[in-house]
Design a protein around this motif. Structure first.
Motif: not given
Length: 110
Positions: A86-110
């Motif tokens: 959302h412009g300069p901010r990033i809003g969370r849609l969901c929480d990634c499973l244990r052992g993964t993290a939300c990549n702030t560039f691709f905005l996907r769990c990896y």
């Protein structure tokens, strides 16, 4: 080590003494029984029915949903979108499973 052992022994002795002394109370020391007359001139069943009616009415007026709470974030699998920009901010849609993290560039769990 000895002080811990002494504390454990003292707590066991005190709990045994408390349980033994419970039966030794006199009838004067015990709490009086609950009064037989109903509260507000209503019986327990009438009070329960009134409370149920009030809660049903409040629930229908408020439209409360038990399924979704504001503090609970759903889980996402690996590779799913976990955030939205959302412009300069990033809003969370969901929480990634244990052992993964939300990549702030691709905005996907990896």
């Amino acid at each position: 080590m000895e002080s811990v052992r002494a504390v454990v022994y003292m707590s066991v002795v005190l709990s045994v003494m408390t349980s033994v002394c419970q039966g030794q109370r006199s009838p004067e020391d015990q709490l009086p029984p609950a009064p037989e007359e109903p509260a507000f001139g209503l019986t327990t069943n009438q009070l329960a029915e009134a409370l149920k009616g009030f809660l049903d009415e409040a629930d229908s007026r408020m439209g409360l949903s038990v399924e979704k709470k504001a503090s609970v974030i759903p889980r996402c699998d690996v590779g799913e979108r976990c955030a939205m920009k959302h412009g300069p901010r990033i809003g969370r849609l969901c929480d990634c499973l244990r052992g993964t993290a939300c990549n702030t560039f691709f905005l996907r769990c990896y």
